[in-house]
Design an enzyme around this catalytic site. Structure first.
Site, mmCIF file in Angstrom:
data_model
loop_
_atom_site.group_PDB
_atom_site.id
_atom_site.type_symbol
_atom_site.label_atom_id
_atom_site.label_comp_id
_atom_site.label_asym_id
_atom_site.label_seq_id
_atom_site.Cartn_x
_atom_site.Cartn_y
_atom_site.Cartn_z
ATOM 1 N N GLU A 161 0.905 -1.095 -0.225
ATOM 2 C CA GLU A 161 -0.017 0.077 0.076
ATOM 3 C C GLU A 161 0.731 1.163 0.073
ATOM 4 O OE1 GLU A 161 -2.777 -0.560 3.354
ATOM 5 O OE2 GLU A 161 -3.349 -2.347 2.539
ATOM 6 N N ASN A 202 2.102 -4.665 -3.294
ATOM 7 C CA ASN A 202 0.647 -5.011 -3.228
ATOM 8 C C ASN A 202 0.007 -3.836 -2.972
ATOM 9 O OD1 ASN A 202 -1.191 -7.274 -2.616
ATOM 10 N ND2 ASN A 202 -1.059 -6.720 -0.817
ATOM 11 N N HIS A 238 -10.277 -6.323 -2.242
ATOM 12 C CA HIS A 238 -11.221 -5.973 -1.301
ATOM 13 C C HIS A 238 -12.538 -5.440 -1.855
ATOM 14 C CE1 HIS A 238 -9.061 -7.638 1.900
ATOM 15 N NE2 HIS A 238 -8.262 -6.830 1.670
ATOM 16 N N GLU A 266 -6.152 -10.605 -1.895
ATOM 17 C CA GLU A 266 -6.907 -10.640 -0.666
ATOM 18 C C GLU A 266 -8.344 -10.582 -1.212
ATOM 19 O OE1 GLU A 266 -5.525 -7.520 1.961
ATOM 20 O OE2 GLU A 266 -3.306 -7.779 1.125
ATOM 21 N N ASP A 268 -12.001 -10.506 -1.194
ATOM 22 C CA ASP A 268 -13.278 -10.927 -0.652
ATOM 23 C C ASP A 268 -14.243 -9.937 -1.216
ATOM 24 O OD1 ASP A 268 -12.739 -8.453 0.816
ATOM 25 O OD2 ASP A 268 -12.068 -9.419 2.603
#
Length: 452
Positions: A161, A202, A238, A266, A268
């Site tokens: 990030e 990432n 996400h 990641e 979801d």
């Protein structure tokens, strides 16, 4: 990126254990795909992963993590604050546990994460460091952690990030203290510690083509031109229900065209609660879309879900009113999203029958001397009931003495409880609870529950 859920009281853990024991046998109709996800992914030349909590890698949680996935990401165990909570005081317990589990189950490990602005130890964030000191601390951290797991980690999320939404660099301990070169330095140090590990940058909200993902693209392009060791980019994913970026595949392809791998790291997909059949169907379509976009690009090598069960998801604690973001429900039953992943990987599935979407969970809510109070909660998701009956057999001589919100009878050790006149209907997304008092002596094991 995000913390998996943690921090239960002993009492809630004990109740949860009792509940879990009932739920897992109460919902046998929800079957996994005919072929495990990891085998479907391998047939496509892909890796399918999940973030995990090390302490949970036993029982059904461990069985699913080991059988369905070919890669594990430690949700928290490899972050700086976890491995070095005090300066020079290291704790590798959970990280070692996850690595050992992965090795025992022929899985890759994705190291997460070496350089981030969150979940750093207080001694580091509260310190007053010169640039030289800060650089030395960072180099030592990377060299120590990557070196410890040399040969055991397939890929590292080295830098996590680094960007703001507009594509500018995020103001962090690292950027403010070391400048943008901290990214190249971190990659270089990680490569020196384990030349075989794949090294990634990432970030989140970089799944589609936008200002942030373009900044990441330009950074990776520049690093490649400079000869800095960079092997891939991680798109966290996400996502929100119904909001998969239309440019996801295009974005994956443009990074691949730079000569780097791409991973969905990641994944979801959260929804406003409660879940219902319409939302779950949309979620399944969204999971299918994301995984299919990766499957379509040769250099998209890995899709990792951020926790495979809703009981281990960070979403409800971070986005109040939202949840149900993973492929398995809190009772470890595969949701439509699971079958969406399987479909995108070319698998054929045996969907659960309608009643499989309704489950009954038995729990002991209080216990004293020779008596206890229990309850059974019936929950429907993707189906509904017009009437219900729950039955079980006690294994230690327990006897029901009183019941409410159900008509319960007991013959010997066999118990049968049917709905009352006013609560037989359970709507899709709804639930019904009934309770009882009972006696026990010596032990009070959880019975196997059947919903019909």
């Amino acid at each position: 990126m995000r913390s998996l859920r943690k921090g239960l009281s002993l009492a809630s853990l004990l109740t949860g254990v009792a509940t879990l024991g009932a739920v897992l046998v109460a919902a046998p109709a929800a079957h996994a795909a005919d072929t495990p996800l990891r085998d479907l992914a391998a047939a496509q030349g892909k890796v399918i992963g999940t973030a995990v909590t090390g302490s949970k890698l036993t029982g059904t949680y461990g069985d699913i993590a080991g059988s369905q996935f070919s890669s594990l990401t430690p949700g928290n165990a490899m972050k700086w604050g976890s491995v070095e909570p005090t300066r020079g005081g290291f704790d590798w317990t959970e990280a070692d546990q996850i690595v050992a589990f992965a090795q025992a189950h022929d899985q890759q490990v994705r190291g997460h994460t070496l350089v981030w602005h969150n979940q750093n130890p207080s001694w580091l964030t509260n310190g007053s460091w010169t640039s030289a000191q800060l650089g030395s601390l960072l180099q030592n951290h990377i060299s120590t952690e990557v070196g410890r797991y040399k040969g055991k980690i397939a890929a590292w999320d080295v830098v996590n990030e680094p960007f703001n939404e507009d594509g500018t660099y995020r103001s962090t301990l690292w950027y403010d203290g070391l400048g943008a070169d901290y990214i190249a330095d971190a990659l270089t140090w990680a490569h020196a510690a384990d030349p075989a590990a794949k090294l990634y940058i990432n970030d989140y909200n970089v799944e589609g083509v936008n200002a942030k993902s373009t900044a990441l693209y330009n950074l990776v392009k520049s690093l490649k031109q400079q000869g800095v060791p960079i092997d891939g980019v991680g798109l966290q994913a996400h996502l929100i229900l119904g909001q998969v970026p239309s440019t996801l595949r295009e974005n994956i392809q443009r990074f691949a065209d730079l000569g780097v791998d791409v991973a969905i790291t990641e994944l979801d997909i959260r929804m406003a609660l409660p879940a219902d059949s319409t939302k779950l169907a949309q979620q399944a379509a969204d999971f299918t879309s994301v995984v299919a976009a990766c499957a379509a690009v040769t250099r998209c090598v890995n899709v990792t879900v951020w926790g495979f069960t809703d009981s281990d998801s960070w979403v409800p604690g971070t986005f109040p009113g939202y949840g149900a973001a993973t492929p398995y429900d809190e009772n470890y039953s595969p949701k439509p999203a699971y079958y969406g992943i399987a479909e995108a990987l070319g698998g054929s599935t045996t969907p659960p029958p309608t009643n499989g979407a309704c489950t009954a969970a038995y729990s002991v809510t209080s216990q004293w001397n020779t008596a206890f109070t229990g309850q059974v909660k019936i929950t429907c998701s993707g189906a509904s009931l017009s009437s219900w009956k729950v039955s079980w057999t006690y294994g230690a001589g327990q006897q029901i003495t009183q019941a409410w919100n159900a008509t319960c009878t007991q013959s010997g050790s066999a118990v049968s409880c049917a709905n009352a006149s006013y609560n037989g209907s359970v709507a899709d997304g709804g639930s019904v609870t009934f309770g009882f008092n009972a006696s026990w002596s010596g032990s009070n094991p959880v019975p196997t529950v059947t919903l019909s």
